[in-house]
Design an enzyme around this catalytic site. Structure first.
Site, PDB file in Angstrom:
ATOM      1  CD  GLU A 130      -3.186  -0.865   1.656  1.00 49.00           C
ATOM      2  OE1 GLU A 130      -3.116  -0.347   3.270  1.00 49.00           O
ATOM      3  OE2 GLU A 130      -3.662  -2.397   2.452  1.00 49.00           O
ATOM      4  CD  GLU A 188      -3.678  -5.736   4.004  1.00 48.06           C
ATOM      5  OE1 GLU A 188      -4.291  -4.889   4.910  1.00 48.06           O
ATOM      6  OE2 GLU A 188      -2.320  -5.819   3.850  1.00 48.06           O
TER       7      GLU A 188
HETATM    8  C1  PNW Z   1      -4.642  -1.925   5.661  1.00 48.28           C
HETATM    9  N1  PNW Z   1      -7.928   3.491   4.164  1.00 48.28           N
HETATM   10  O1  PNW Z   1      -4.659  -0.223   5.628  1.00 48.28           O
HETATM   11  C2  PNW Z   1      -2.881  -2.387   5.687  1.00 48.28           C
HETATM   12  O2  PNW Z   1      -2.413  -3.010   5.193  1.00 48.28           O
HETATM   13  C3  PNW Z   1      -3.109  -2.957   7.127  1.00 48.28           C
HETATM   14  O3  PNW Z   1      -1.634  -2.310   7.786  1.00 48.28           O
HETATM   15  C4  PNW Z   1      -4.114  -2.502   8.645  1.00 48.28           C
HETATM   16  O4  PNW Z   1      -4.103  -3.131   9.599  1.00 48.28           O
HETATM   17  C5  PNW Z   1      -5.532  -2.882   7.040  1.00 48.28           C
HETATM   18  O5  PNW Z   1      -5.955  -2.646   5.713  1.00 48.28           O
HETATM   19  C6  PNW Z   1      -6.639  -2.418   8.235  1.00 48.28           C
HETATM   20  O6  PNW Z   1      -6.435  -0.496   8.200  1.00 48.28           O
HETATM   21  C7  PNW Z   1      -5.683   0.475   5.385  1.00 48.28           C
HETATM   22  O7  PNW Z   1      -7.890   4.437   4.552  1.00 48.28           O
HETATM   23  C8  PNW Z   1      -5.999   1.928   5.763  1.00 48.28           C
HETATM   24  O8  PNW Z   1      -8.910   3.177   2.998  1.00 48.28           O
HETATM   25  C9  PNW Z   1      -6.592   3.086   5.415  1.00 48.28           C
HETATM   26  C10 PNW Z   1      -7.099   2.227   4.620  1.00 48.28           C
HETATM   27  C11 PNW Z   1      -6.769   1.206   3.580  1.00 48.28           C
HETATM   28  C12 PNW Z   1      -5.559  -0.112   4.565  1.00 48.28           C
END
Ligand code: PNW
Length: 454
Positions: A172, A360
């Protein structure tokens, strides 16, 4: 005759990968043990007001000391594929320079334990825990980080080529560039100009290229590599051709900076027109590296934006969800299972990836107590089932979707939300480190066993 739920009986292909995912800084703990260097998250967590109640990744799930027990639990649930990440500051405590053998030794123990339990590793080289020493020298704004990553990825791929066949370069990009250097909500919490932020994206793309090159050079026979992207996901408001076309146009625009640039081997004219004077500096040779062919695309899919056809310049209109649109406890996590279908389909159609994996998918909630030895997370069971159905629909419609990793195996350090927000299918009592598989873990275990949506 017995009643069977035919709607949910659809089987997945025999070689479809069902796994779970986690990341080093979120589960390992042992933040200062065996020579590990400080990461930007170790530092960021200590800035007042940045992380929920000042929670730090210091201990997390103490997976560093409990990995063998965790892999035994994984195996007992029938989980045979696990996506993990390597902590860069364990390998190079300062990001570059002196190598920490104890860090390599830890992952050797991890891979040996996984092998013993019949679990195959999918390894992410970078999942946000940048060595603080590199941040002190500019972090993602600087080419110093790119050079350091090249050395780090060479070292890691070389060291674990015997154990690891599936590699993911970065997790990401948007989260550690835009959110780390633009909005400042994630580590290192900086608020830089659009020009600087675009430069951090560019450096991340270069690191992706270095990761691919490392796997080609040192990965050995059968090694595969790809990027994990949290692409912007559009979902047509209706599945009429006009709305689908609008959603696709929005998708292409919004993913131009990462997926579009990698595919085109340059920043596209549309992207350059949009960013204008804020375009990143590009050096000769950069895109030869950035656009090296990969074997698959990893997608983290949680939610999506509804888009419809409109009489605008672009022909589309993206909608803001009303506040009462259903969501998980993370405000950004609107429950939009169709994102699974449209994200994988658009990626396949637009960029032509030969293989796609969901690296994920999951949901986070704050209040999931253990009651009478059980966590009845029917909400998570429903979430997984609904998203899997849309994954299955994509496969049925010809999308080369080859696998799915549920986020996450165990409740863990949810970045700025600390330990408050739980994403695990296994409950973690952070005070006692007791693990309790939730109802969703049993459900997912059955899905894996029967290879169909139950
Ligand atoms: C992902 N959004 O993060 C990460 O890869 C993980 O480490 C994390 O724990 C998981 O998703 C859950 O949050 C994200 O704002 C953080 O759209 C933010 C976003 C999407 C994914």
């Amino acid at each position: 005759p017995a009643t069977t739920a035919l709607t949910y009986a659809s089987a997945f292909p025999a070689d479809f990968v069902f796994g779970v995912a986690a990341a080093s800084a979120q589960i390992e703990g042992a933040a200062f043990e065996d020579g590990k260097g400080e990461s930007v998250w170790d530092r960021f967590a200590r800035i007042p007001g940045k992380v929920y109640q000042g929670h730090t990744p210091d201990v997390a799930c103490d997976h560093y000391h409990r990995f063998d027990e965790d892999f035994a639990l994984m195996a007992s649930l029938g989980i045979k594929q696990y996506r993990l990440s390597i902590a860069w500051p364990r390998i190079y405590p300062n990001g570059d320079g002196a190598l920490n053998q104890a860090g390599l030794d830890f992952y050797h123990r991890v891979f040996a334990s996984m092998k013993k339990h019949g679990i195959e590793p999918w390894v992410t080289l970078f999942h946000w825990d940048l060595p603080q020493s590199l941040e002190d020298r500019g972090g993602w704004t600087s080419r110093v980080t790119v050079d350091a990553f090249a050395t780090y990825s060479d070292t890691v791929v070389k060291a674990f080529a015997k154990d690891v066949k599936h590699w993911i370069t970065l997790n990401e990009i948007l989260c550690f560039t835009l959110l780390g250097y633009g909005t400042g909500t994630k580590a290192p919490g900086r608020k830089e100009s659009a020009k600087v932020v675009n430069q951090t994206y560019h450096h991340a793309l270069l690191c992706h290229g270095h990761g691919v090159r490392a796997v080609r050079k040192f990965g050995g026979k059968g090694a595969v590599v790809g990027l994990t992207d949290n692409c912007a996901v559009s979902v047509p408001v209706t599945e009429k051709p006009a709305d689908i076309a609008a959603a696709k146009a929005w998708f292409i625009d919004r993913n131009a900076q990462i997926l579009g640039a990698i595919q085109a081997g340059k920043y596209t004219a549309n992207f350059l027109a949009r960013v204008g004077a804020d375009a990143p500096d590009v050096r000769p040779g950069d895109f030869a590296l950035i656009s090296l062919p990969t074997d698959f695309l990893g997608l983290n899919i949680y939610s999506g934006t509804f888009v419809r056809a409109a009489k605008t310049d672009t022909g589309y209109e993206a909608l803001t969800n009303p506040t009462n649109y259903p969501r998980a406890d993370s405000p950004w996590l609107r429950l939009v299972p169709q994102s699974m279908y449209w994200a994988t389909r658009f990626c396949h159609e637009v960029y032509g990836h030969a293989a796609i994996y969901i690296t994920e998918n999951g949901c986070g909630y704050d209040d999931e107590p253990v009651v009478n030895g059980e966590v009845v997370d029917l909400h998570r069971r429903d979430y997984v089932r609904a998203y899997l159905r849309e994954a299955h629909r994509a496969i049925s419609d010809g999308v080369p979707l080859n696998g799915y990793f549920l986020w996450s195996f165990i409740d863990n350090y949810e970045w700025e939300d600390g330990y408050q927000r739980r994403f695990g299918i296994v409950h973690c009592d952070f005070a006692t480190q007791v693990r309790t598989p939730k109802l969703s873990a049993r459900y997912y275990s059955d899905v894996i066993k029967e290879r169909k949506i139950l």
